[in-house]
Enzyme design. Structure first.
Site, PDB file in Angstrom:
ATOM      1  N   ASP A 127      32.099  42.938  43.635  1.00 53.22           N
ATOM      2  CA  ASP A 127      33.085  44.005  43.533  1.00 53.22           C
ATOM      3  C   ASP A 127      32.429  45.372  43.414  1.00 53.22           C
ATOM      4  OD1 ASP A 127      35.105  42.205  43.765  1.00 53.22           O
ATOM      5  OD2 ASP A 127      35.892  42.434  41.742  1.00 53.22           O
ATOM      6  N   CYS A 169      29.746  35.546  38.623  1.00 54.61           N
ATOM      7  CA  CYS A 169      30.340  36.886  38.732  1.00 54.61           C
ATOM      8  C   CYS A 169      31.834  36.903  38.993  1.00 54.61           C
ATOM      9  CB  CYS A 169      29.558  37.692  39.760  1.00 54.61           C
ATOM     10  SG  CYS A 169      27.996  38.331  39.076  1.00 54.61           S
ATOM     11  N   ASP A 170      32.322  38.102  39.332  1.00 54.77           N
ATOM     12  CA  ASP A 170      33.735  38.471  39.239  1.00 54.77           C
ATOM     13  C   ASP A 170      34.704  37.542  39.967  1.00 54.77           C
ATOM     14  OD1 ASP A 170      32.486  40.598  38.068  1.00 54.77           O
ATOM     15  OD2 ASP A 170      33.689  42.120  39.047  1.00 54.77           O
ATOM     16  N   LYS A 171      34.377  37.053  41.133  1.00 47.84           N
ATOM     17  CA  LYS A 171      35.304  36.209  41.887  1.00 47.84           C
ATOM     18  C   LYS A 171      34.773  34.783  42.032  1.00 47.84           C
ATOM     19  CE  LYS A 171      38.091  39.502  42.191  1.00 47.84           C
ATOM     20  NZ  LYS A 171      37.257  40.359  41.351  1.00 47.84           N
ATOM     21  N   GLU A 518      40.557  46.664  43.459  1.00 46.52           N
ATOM     22  CA  GLU A 518      40.032  47.138  42.180  1.00 46.52           C
ATOM     23  C   GLU A 518      39.585  48.584  42.372  1.00 46.52           C
ATOM     24  OE1 GLU A 518      37.460  44.573  39.495  1.00 46.52           O
ATOM     25  OE2 GLU A 518      35.994  46.024  40.212  1.00 46.52           O
ATOM     26  N   SER A 544      38.522  47.584  37.228  1.00 42.46           N
ATOM     27  CA  SER A 544      37.299  46.895  36.826  1.00 42.46           C
ATOM     28  C   SER A 544      37.307  46.706  35.320  1.00 42.46           C
ATOM     29  CB  SER A 544      36.083  47.736  37.229  1.00 42.46           C
ATOM     30  OG  SER A 544      34.914  47.282  36.566  1.00 42.46           O
TER      31      SER A 544
END
Length: 674
Positions: A127, A169-171, A518, A544
């Protein structure tokens, strides 16, 4: 392009060294030995199982061990490293760059304990890398796609006895949790991929993402931006140093009981990080021996525990999307906004981590202070956890916490934090009483109002403390500055066109508009303004986990779904009220030009207005994301976790097909039949 690139000729592309032609072969002797098969296997097992043994032998596994139990290791590994760790091909981010080392560590442990490890991967985006680019339009939809791919990979090894997931991480990490949650009777375990280190001198990976905005405002030099940008990721692996979506997802995975105690937030690449993969492989074998499935670990009580830990850590608001998705994948009830609000009212925030503060310690320092199990000790004392839940250790959470309280690991980590950074663990993770005395307050609030009739979310700890009154309430009244694209908002900020007291209204960023992008680029750019704390943001997009300021996101319905946020006009007066104590909030239209009126009058005026004429999806919105947005809308939308609910989708399609069929029948009736 370099001079060497420019000199390439067609011959260099087509011709090869003739010596390689002499090495071409059409046959090979094949592996020696025999498959350990029996007549019963040949008669009764599917051909796929038998051919699988042939392929395993062809890949070099010892034939006499082909019937050892098989376990699958899935990861989000990306990039390609040489043996010495130097890059051959880069990954999308540091978070998955070293994950392959964890895969190897877990695989060796399984092999040494007479199991057959398989490894597969579905790499993930970053991201941070896609902020402000068209790549962000694929970010949240990727999570669903990856979960589908990971589940398909799991089912494509039908002989598996269990699955180890490794992600950071994020996803990729939420996708991995969603995939593992669907395992049912099969055991599964998640190994968090850890975090990167802080530079000895410099900025963390959250702050460094603002170098463009700060340079535009004349706050830093080109040389400073170049140096800070170079060193912010001080070690080559792991998620960012702040408690954003990546770190919060690791915390949530451990809070679910899906990871070993004190596995989240470990420093990537170090022995303590590798050790978690080794012990997780052992835990997988023990779960299989005990007959413990994932459904025995991920329960309604485990989901609630994870929500409590999210509140106690002050985690990223993106988990409001991800944890319901994990619950849905496990076949459980999805938590609602009301559930989140209730838990946040009951749960004290106990962790002082970036970006929440007050001091803002890095994630690796939170790990050394005791991480998830240390926070759980305090929550257990407060009676806020269900400690009877079973975990991947095979033991209950209560038994795990009893071990942690007296463990050598706990004592040594606290000592190490003090020795390295001069920080006392109790200054990072607080008891409830000390947290209150230090001014740590609950993190998440869910404002409603005539601009957000179905809800919204704000990380109220991110509001500048100087704006909070003696009743612990934030109030802001200001003119709307409306933007339908992130690019237009960024341009206005960098040009200095946003003023003290403005309310930036960024719309068309929800699922149908921009894949629920985001917008950290916007919030980080605002932070560089000298009067940034006096600017609020409203959006139907998301933020974020490192965003700061009075930012209200997830506004529902989104502008392109007919939400009143899509009827706001430039200069409208907007009022925001957030009670950080009671965790109540409102966001309302209360004025037009010089006229002021009540929130109820504002609702009526919004209903009377037509949607703005400039509402439109992002011009680069991919068809893949358009389809995703339609499917999640049929499945409960943003507050339902942005999932694919197959039953709901099929029911809606059936209703549409039935309606079309009726219309066709009517259209074919003759005049006499009518």
């Amino acid at each position: 392009m370099t001079a060497d690139h420019q000199k390439l000729t067609a011959a260099q592309l087509l011709d090869s060294d003739e010596s390689i032609f002499r090495e071409v072969q059409t046959h090979a002797p094949g592996p020696s030995g025999m498959l350990p098969i029996t007549p019963a296997m040949l008669l009764n097992q599917p051909s796929g199982n038998l051919f699988g043994l042939t392929q395993n032998s062809g890949m070099g596994w010892e034939p006499n061990r082909l019937l050892d139990p098989e376990f699958l290791i899935l990861s989000t590994h990306g990039g390609m490293r040489a043996q010495d760790g130097t890059p051959i091909a880069l990954g999308f981010h540091t978070g998955h760059w070293e994950v392959g080392l964890l895969v190897a560590e877990a695989a060796r442990e399984l092999r040494d304990r007479h199991a057959v490890p398989f490894a597969g991967a579905c790499t993930d985006p970053c991201d941070g890398r896609t902020q402000g680019t068209a790549g962000m339009l694929d970010s949240l939809p990727y999570r669903n796609d990856a979960a589908v791919v990971l589940r398909r990979l799991m089912r494509s090894l039908p002989t598996r006895k269990g699955v180890i997931g490794i992600a950071t991480c994020d996803k990729g990490l939420p996708a991995m949790m969603m995939a593992l949650a669907s395992s049912g009777a099969h055991p599964s375990i998640l190994v968090p991929g850890g975090v990167t280190l802080l530079p000895d001198e410099g900025e963390d990976a959250g702050k460094v993402q603002t170098i463009g905005a700060r340079f535009a405002q004349g706050q830093i030099t080109l040389e400073y931006a170049a140096e800070m940008g170079c060193k912010a990721c001080a070690s080559p692996g792991g998620g960012c140093q702040f408690l954003g979506t990546a770190a919060t997802s690791q915390v949530v995975a451990e809070a679910l009981g899906l990871s070993l105690p004190h596995a989240a937030l470990a420093p990537s690449g170090q022995p303590v990080w590798l050790d978690a993969a080794t012990r997780s492989a052992r835990a997988m074998l023990r779960m299989a021996q005990l007959g413990i499935g994932t459904r025995d670990v991920i329960t309604d009580a485990a989901i609630r525990n994870a929500m409590v830990l999210h509140a106690a850590f002050g985690g990223s608001t993106n988990l409001l999307l991800h944890l319901p998705a994990v619950a849905h994948a496990a076949g459980l009830r999805r938590p609602t906004a009301q559930d989140w609000a209730s838990i946040n009212r009951q749960t004290p925030r106990l962790v002082d981590a970036l970006p929440n503060g007050p001091k803002g310690f890095a994630t690796v320092q939170v790990f050394l202070a005791g991480g998830v199990p240390e926070v759980m000790l305090h929550l257990r004392d407060a009676g806020l956890l269900d400690t009877s839940v079973r975990t991947v250790t095979g033991e209950t959470l209560d038994e795990n916490l009893n071990w942690w309280k007296q463990s050598e690991r706990r004592a040594r980590m606290r000592e190490r934090l003090l020795a390295l950074d001069g920080v006392e663990a109790d200054e990072v993770i607080f008891t409830a009483s000390r947290a209150k005395a230090r001014g740590l307050s609950a993190t998440v609030c869910f404002p409603v109002g005539n601009l957000a009739p179905e809800g919204s979310v704000i990380k109220c700890t991110a509001i500048d403390p100087s704006l909070i009154d003696e009743q612990n309430i934030y109030r802001h009244v200001g003119p709307a500055r409306v933007f339908t694209t992130e690019a237009a908002a960024i341009d206005a900020i960098k040009r200095g066109a946003i003023s003290h007291g403005d309310v930036v209204v960024l719309i068309c960023g929800g699922p149908a508009g921009a894949g629920m992008q985001e917008i950290y680029q916007v919030t980080s750019a605002l932070k560089s303004l000298p009067f940034c704390k006096h600017v609020a943001v409203l959006t139907d997009a998301r933020f974020s986990g490192v965003s700061t300021g009075a930012c209200i996101g997830h506004i529902s319905p989104e502008a392109l779904a007919g939400g009143p946020i899509g009827r706001v006009l430039e200069g409208d007066t907007i009022q925001i009220v957030v009670d950080r104590g009671a965790l109540h909030g409102t966001v309302d239209l209360i004025g037009e030009r010089d006229e002021r009126f009540s929130a109820d009058e504002g609702r009526q005026r919004l209903e009377a207005r037509a949607p703005r004429g400039d509402l439109a999806p992002h011009p680069a919105l991919p068809d893949d994301t358009r389809l995703w947005a339609a499917l999640i809308q049929a499945s409960g939308g943003v507050w339902g976790g942005c999932v694919y609910d197959a039953d709901a989708i099929l029911a809606q399609l059936a209703r549409g097909a039935s309606k079309n069929s009726k219309h066709e029948n009517i259209a074919t009736l003759t005049e006499g039949e009518i």
